[in-house]
Design an enzyme around this catalytic site. Structure first.
Site, mmCIF file in Angstrom:
data_model
loop_
_atom_site.group_PDB
_atom_site.id
_atom_site.type_symbol
_atom_site.label_atom_id
_atom_site.label_comp_id
_atom_site.label_asym_id
_atom_site.label_seq_id
_atom_site.Cartn_x
_atom_site.Cartn_y
_atom_site.Cartn_z
ATOM 1 N N HIS A 23 -87.532 -11.600 -52.826
ATOM 2 C CA HIS A 23 -88.295 -12.612 -52.086
ATOM 3 C C HIS A 23 -89.716 -12.131 -51.769
ATOM 4 O O HIS A 23 -90.273 -12.451 -50.724
ATOM 5 C CB HIS A 23 -87.592 -13.002 -50.782
ATOM 6 N N ASN A 37 -81.207 -20.206 -48.479
ATOM 7 C CA ASN A 37 -81.741 -20.454 -49.820
ATOM 8 C C ASN A 37 -81.722 -21.952 -50.111
ATOM 9 O O ASN A 37 -81.166 -22.734 -49.342
ATOM 10 C CB ASN A 37 -80.883 -19.744 -50.877
HETATM 11 FE FE1 HDE Z 1 -81.415 -11.694 -48.746
HETATM 12 N N1 HDE Z 1 -82.627 -10.074 -48.498
HETATM 13 N N2 HDE Z 1 -79.867 -10.459 -49.180
HETATM 14 N N3 HDE Z 1 -80.200 -13.279 -49.157
HETATM 15 N N4 HDE Z 1 -82.904 -12.921 -48.343
HETATM 16 C C1 HDE Z 1 -83.922 -10.118 -48.202
HETATM 17 O O1 HDE Z 1 -84.914 -8.816 -46.547
HETATM 18 C C2 HDE Z 1 -79.838 -9.134 -48.928
HETATM 19 C C3 HDE Z 1 -78.889 -13.225 -49.524
HETATM 20 C C4 HDE Z 1 -82.845 -14.270 -48.232
HETATM 21 O O2 HDE Z 1 -88.907 -14.729 -46.371
HETATM 22 C C5 HDE Z 1 -84.495 -8.764 -47.893
HETATM 23 O O3 HDE Z 1 -86.802 -8.809 -45.335
HETATM 24 C C6 HDE Z 1 -78.524 -8.588 -49.174
HETATM 25 C C7 HDE Z 1 -78.283 -14.528 -49.423
HETATM 26 C C8 HDE Z 1 -84.155 -14.808 -47.947
HETATM 27 O O4 HDE Z 1 -88.866 -12.713 -45.520
HETATM 28 C C9 HDE Z 1 -83.288 -7.836 -48.044
HETATM 29 C C10 HDE Z 1 -77.773 -9.641 -49.591
HETATM 30 C C11 HDE Z 1 -79.278 -15.356 -48.978
HETATM 31 C C12 HDE Z 1 -84.990 -13.697 -47.882
HETATM 32 C C13 HDE Z 1 -82.193 -8.805 -48.394
HETATM 33 C C14 HDE Z 1 -78.616 -10.816 -49.589
HETATM 34 C C15 HDE Z 1 -80.457 -14.564 -48.820
HETATM 35 C C16 HDE Z 1 -84.184 -12.537 -48.137
HETATM 36 C C17 HDE Z 1 -85.725 -8.387 -48.659
HETATM 37 C C18 HDE Z 1 -76.315 -9.641 -50.007
HETATM 38 C C19 HDE Z 1 -79.200 -16.865 -48.716
HETATM 39 C C20 HDE Z 1 -86.491 -13.704 -47.651
HETATM 40 C C21 HDE Z 1 -86.856 -8.373 -47.660
HETATM 41 C C22 HDE Z 1 -75.438 -9.045 -49.054
HETATM 42 C C23 HDE Z 1 -78.285 -17.208 -47.651
HETATM 43 C C24 HDE Z 1 -86.838 -13.623 -46.199
HETATM 44 C C25 HDE Z 1 -86.242 -8.687 -46.400
HETATM 45 C C26 HDE Z 1 -88.324 -13.686 -46.014
HETATM 46 C C27 HDE Z 1 -84.672 -11.231 -48.121
HETATM 47 C C28 HDE Z 1 -80.936 -8.383 -48.537
HETATM 48 C C29 HDE Z 1 -78.171 -12.085 -50.028
HETATM 49 C C30 HDE Z 1 -81.700 -15.135 -48.371
HETATM 50 C C31 HDE Z 1 -83.440 -6.699 -49.045
HETATM 51 C C32 HDE Z 1 -78.126 -7.141 -49.010
HETATM 52 C C33 HDE Z 1 -76.822 -14.892 -49.725
HETATM 53 C C34 HDE Z 1 -84.533 -16.266 -47.761
HETATM 54 O O5 HDE Z 1 -82.981 -7.190 -46.840
#
Ligand code: HDE
Length: 721
Positions: free
Chosen positions: A84, A157
Site C-alpha cells: 500500500h 480494502n
Molecule cells: Fe494490510 N498492511 N496486512 N491488509 N493493509 C499494511 O501497514 C498486513 C490486510 C491494508 O493506507 C501495512 O502501515 C498483514 C487485509 C490497508 O496506510 C502492513 C496482513 C486488509 C493498508 C500490513 C494484511 C489489509 C495496509 C503496510 C495479513 C484488508 C494501507 C504499511 C495478516 C482488510 C494502510 C502499514 C494505509 C497496510 C500488514 C492483510 C488492508 C505491512 C500482516 C486483509 C488498507 O503492516
C-alpha cells in the site's frame, strides 16, 4: 468549464482552511507574513547563495544555514510502506443516521448529532510510491475515525475477501506478488511467474484471485468503489452483549470500473489518475460520499452460512444477510501537505474503541501485531501517535515516555501506576462501556499449528462470484486471466492454475486454457478435490446479484466528465445548450481544442478551450460530445488526435454524442452512423446522434446513455460493424 475555489478554500469552498481547523488542529499553519527562519528560529536574510570565501571561492564550513538546509533535505525520505505504498488521502466526517446502541456502545455509532472527523487513505497494494494508480490491483480503503473515545481505524480494502486465511502466509504472498527479486520487475503488476506460482500452490487464493481479475481490480475512481472491513468483527453494547459484524462502505455514486485497455493507457498518460480525480472532486465541491453498512449476525451463527465467518477468504452474501446502511462518510477537504498527512498517517487494525472488538480470524489476529510493528521502522520510532495526523481528538494521558521523536514534556513526577506522588493520576476509566474491556470469551483448545477444517472449501464461493458476473464482466475476467497467465513463462505454473480454475468452473478454465497454451484433459471423475467443510449446509446460492457491478446504481451522471471536441466555427448554440443541461445534471464538461485560448463560434461568440488535443485524451473522460458547425467539424476530421478520441471512446464502450454536422467526425473515425436526416435522432448502443434543431431531444437521450456508464454490448466490435 469548471471553476475551482481558491487554493486555500475550506471543504465547502467558503472558509479558509485555517479557520476550519484552528480549534482541532492548531498545528496546521500557513506562513503568510512571517519571516524565513532556520529551525532554531534565527531570521534569515538570504537563502540563494552559500557562504563563500569570495564570490568564486570555496564554501565555508561555518555556513550553518547551508548545512542545516542540506541536512534536512538529505533525510527527507522515509521508507515507503511495505505494501500500500502508493496512496491518496482526504479529510472528512462521519455521521450515524440513528443510534446503534442496541448493538454497540461506540459513542460515534450511537449519537446521530455527533460529527466525527475522519481521515481516509486510499491505496494500491503492490506498486511502489511512484507507480501508476490504474494498475490492476486491490485498493486499500483505510479510515481513521477520530472519535470522542479515541481513534477507531477501519483498515479495509475494496474487495470483501483476502488471498490467504492465516497471517503466517502474508510475507509469502507479498514476496510473490512484488517485483521479482533478481531484476525488480514487473512494477505494480501481478502478471508474472512468482505471483501465479504462489497462487497455483495455495488454493485458498482462488476466490480473491477472481476478484482481482474482475473489473473490481480497475476502479473508475476512489469515489466509485466499495469498501469492506473483510474480517468479521464484534460489536458490544453497553450491557456487554455481543453480535458479529461485517463492515461495508457503499459509494453513493455507485461502483464503476475502467476497462483494461483504458487502464493501461491511463497509466502512461496520467499515472495520478485516481489521485487527481479525488483531489479535483473535493476542490470542486463534489464531495465523495459513502454509506457505512453493517451485516449483523448472532454469535451463535458463526458456522450457519455454509462457511466459517472467521475465514477471511469468504464473504457473507448480502442475499443472505442484508447490509444495513447506518451512516454516511463525506470527504470534504484535501490534505494541506502530502507528507505530513497522507504519508505519515499510521493506521492500525488494533485501534478500536469501546463497543467494537475483534474475533479470532487468524488473519486479523496477525494484523493486530503487524501494523503497530511496521510503523516503528517506517515512522522512525515508537512515537508516531504524536504526529498531528495520528493524534486523537480524545485527550491522551498515560505514563508512556521518551524514545525517538517524543514531543510531549511531562511535568508529572510519577510516570508509573500506581503512584501516590501524583495522586495516582491519571485515574483508571470505569470498566465497559466506559473503558475498553476485552470481551470475555471462553477459550478451549489444544495449542496447535493447524488450519481449521471449517476453512477447507476454497471453491464454492469462487464459483458463486464467477457465476454472479454479468456476461461482459465474465468476459473481462476471462481476458484478465488470459493476459496475466500469458505473461507467465513457466508452463507448469500455467497448468497448475488451470487445474485450480477447473475446480471453480470447468468451462471457464477451458476458455482461459486455450489462450495460454495449456491442454485440458476431459474432466476426471477421480480428480482430487479439496476437502469439503464439515459444516451445516447453510443456504446455498446459485448466484448473488450484489456481487455484480452491473447491478450498481446507474441513475445519475453526477460528477461524470465529458469532453466536447471543437475548433473555430463550432455551433455555440448547440454547445451551450448541451453543456448547460449536462452541468445541470451534475456532470462536468471540458472543451478540447487545438490550442489554449479562445476560438470564435459560428455565431461569432468566444468559446474557451480548456485543454488541447496534445494534453487531453478520451481516457480522461466518461463520454465525448461533438457539436455541429461545418468549419469546426471539417477541421476536426483532419486532426488525427480528434479521430483517435472518437475511436478510443468507442472501443472503451463510452457514450458518444454528436449533433448536426458533428456526426461527420464520428463517420470519419469509422463509426457506422448514418447522418440523421432532418429532425431524426438515433441511439445505437450509446452512440447518440441528432440532426438539425434536435439538441434538446438529444440531450435528454444522451444523458440516459451516459448514465449507463459503459455500453458493453458494443465492446470488441470494430467501429464499422
Ligand atoms: Fe494490510 N498492511 N496486512 N491488509 N493493509 C499494511 O501497514 C498486513 C490486510 C491494508 O493506507 C501495512 O502501515 C498483514 C487485509 C490497508 O496506510 C502492513 C496482513 C486488509 C493498508 C500490513 C494484511 C489489509 C495496509 C503496510 C495479513 C484488508 C494501507 C504499511 C495478516 C482488510 C494502510 C502499514 C494505509 C497496510 C500488514 C492483510 C488492508 C505491512 C500482516 C486483509 C488498507 O503492516
Amino acid at each position: 468549464m469548471s471553476s475551482l475555489p481558491p487554493a486555500n478554500g475550506g471543504g465547502d469552498g467558503s472558509q479558509p482552511r485555517d479557520a476550519v481547523d484552528a480549534a482541532l488542529e492548531p498545528f496546521r499553519r500557513r506562513p503568510e507574513n512571517r519571516e524565513l527562519t532556520t529551525d532554531q528560529g534565527i531570521p534569515i536574510a538570504q537563502t540563494d547563495d552559500s557562504l563563500k570565501g569570495g564570490p568564486r571561492g570555496p564554501t565555508l564550513l561555518e555556513d550553518f544555514h547551508l548545512r542545516e538546509k542540506i541536512m534536512r533535505f538529505d533525510h527527507e525520505r522515509i521508507p515507503e510502506r511495505v505494501v500500500h505504498a502508493r496512496g491518496s488521502g482526504a479529510h472528512g466526517f462521519f455521521r450515524v443516521y440513528e443510534s446503534l446502541e442496541e448493538y454497540t456502545s461506540a459513542d460515534f455509532l450511537c449519537d446521530p448529532s455527533a460529527r466525527t472527523p475522519v481521515f481516509v487513505r486510499f491505496s494500491t497494494v503492490v506498486g511502489s510510491r511512484g507507480s501508476a494508480d490504474t494498475a490492476r490491483d486491490v485498493r486499500g480503503f483505510a479510515t481513521k475515525f477520530y472519535t470522542q473515545r479515541g481513534n477507531f481505524d477501519l483498515v479495509g480494502n475494496n474487495m470483501p475477501v483476502f488471498f490467504i486465511q492465516d497471517g503466517m502466509k502474508f510475507p509469502d504472498l507479498v514476496h510473490a506478488v512484488k517485483p521479482e527479486p533478481h531484476h525488480e520487475m514487473p512494477q505494480a503488476a501481478s502478471a508474472h511467474d512468482t505471483f501465479w506460482d504462489f497462487v497455483s500452490l495455495v488454493p485458498e487464493t482462488m476466490h480473491m484471485v477472481l476478484w482481482v481479475m474482475s473489473d473490481r481490480g480497475l476502479p473508475r475512481s476512489y469515489r466509485m468503489m466499495e469498501g469492506f472491513g473483510v474480517h468479521t468483527f464484534r460489536l458490544v453494547n453497553a450491557a456487554g452483549e455481543a453480535v458479529l459484524c461485517k463492515f461495508h462502505w457503499k459509494p453513493l455514486l455507485g461502483a464503476h470500473s475502467l476497462v483494461w485497455d483504458e487502464a493501461q493507457e491511463l497509466a502512461g498518460r496520467d499515472p495520478d489518475f485516481h489521485r487527481r480525480d479525488l483531489w479535483d472532486s473535493i476542490e470542486r465541491g463534489d464531495f465523495p460520499e459513502y454509506e457505512l453498512g453493517l451485516q449483523i449476525v448472532a454469535e451463535k451463527d458463526q458456522l450457519a452460512y455454509g462457511f466459517d465467518l472467521l475465514d477471511p477468504t469468504k464473504l457473507l452474501p448480502e442475499e443472505l444477510v442484508p447490509v444495513r446502511r447506518v451512516g454516511k462518510l463525506t470527504l470534504d477537504r484535501n490534505p494541506d501537505n502530502f507528507f505530513a498527512e497522507t504519508e505519515q498517517v499510521a493506521f492500525c487494525v488494533g485501534n478500536v474503541v469501546p463497543g467494537i472488538d475483534f474475533t479470532d480470524d487468524p488473519l486479523l489476529q496477525a494484523r493486530l501485531f503487524s501494523y503497530l510493528d511496521t510503523q516503528i521502522t517506517r515512522l522512525g520510532g515508537p512515537n508516531f501517535a504524536e504526529f498531528p495526523i495520528n493524534r486523537p481528538v480524545a485527550p491522551v494521558h498515560n505514563h508512556q515516555q521518551d524514545g525517538f521523536g517524543h514531543r510531549a514534556i511531562h511535568t508529572a513526577r510519577a510516570l508509573y501506576h500506581p503512584n501516590s506522588i501524583e495522586g495516582n493520576r491519571p485515574s483508571l476509566a470505569a470498566p465497559h462501556p466506559a473503558g475498553f474491556t476485552h470481551r470475555p470469551e471462553i477459550l478451549v483448545g489444544q495449542k496447535t499449528r493447524e488450519r481449521s477444517e471449517s476453512f477447507g472449501d476454497h471453491f464454492t464461493q469462487a464459483r458463486l462470484f464467477l457465476r454472479s458476473q454479468s456476461a461482459p464482466e465474465r468476459r473481462h475476467l476471462r481476458d484478465a486471466c488470459r493476459f496475466e497467465l500469458a505473461k507467465v513463462e513457466r508452463l507448469a505454473i500455467r497448468e497448475r492454475v488451470v487445474g485450480l480454475l477447473r475446480q471453480v468452473d470447468d468451462e471457464f478454465a477451458r476458455e482461459v486454457a486455450v489462450a495460454i497454451g495449456v491442454t485440458v484433459e476431459p474432466p476426471d471423475a477421480e480428480a482430487p478435490r479439496t476437502r469439503a467443510p464439515d459444516l451445516a449446509k447453510g443456504r446455498a446460492l446459485a448466484a448473488a446479484p450484489s456481487l455484480s457491478l452491473s447491478n450498481s446504481p446507474l441513475d445519475s451522471i453526477r460528477t461524470r466528465k465529458i469532453a466536447a471536441l471543437v475548433t473555430a466555427g463550432v455551433r455555440s448554440d448547440e454547445l451551450d445548450l448541451v453543456t448547460t443541461a449536462l452541468c445541470g445534471a451534475g456532470a462536468h464538461v471540458e472543451v478540447i481544442g487545438e490550442a489554449l485560448g479562445l476560438v470564435r463560434s459560428a455565431e461569432g461568440q468566444p468559446v474557451e478551450i480548456d485543454h488541447t488535443f496534445a494534453t487531453a485524451a478520451s481516457v480522461f473522460y466518461d463520454a465525448i460530445y461533438v457539436p455541429g458547425g461545418a468549419a469546426s467539424v471539417e477541421r476536426l476530421v483532419a486532426l488525427a488526435p480528434a479521430l483517435r478520441f472518437v475511436r478510443e471512446a468507442f472501443a472503451h464502450a463510452k457514450a458518444i454524442g454528436a449533433t448536426s454536422e458533428g456526426v461527420l467526425l464520428l463517420r470519419a473515425a469509422g463509426l457506422a452512423v448514418a447522418v440523421p436526416e432532418g429532425s431524426r435522432l438515433t441511439d445505437e448502443r450509446g452512440v447518440v446522434v441528432a440532426g438539425e434543431g434536435q439538441a434538446q431531444a438529444f440531450v435528454n437521450q444522451w444523458i440516459e446513455a451516459i448514465k449507463k456508464h459503459r455500453h458493453f454490448d458494443r465492446e470488441g466490435d470494430s467501429p464499422t460493424r
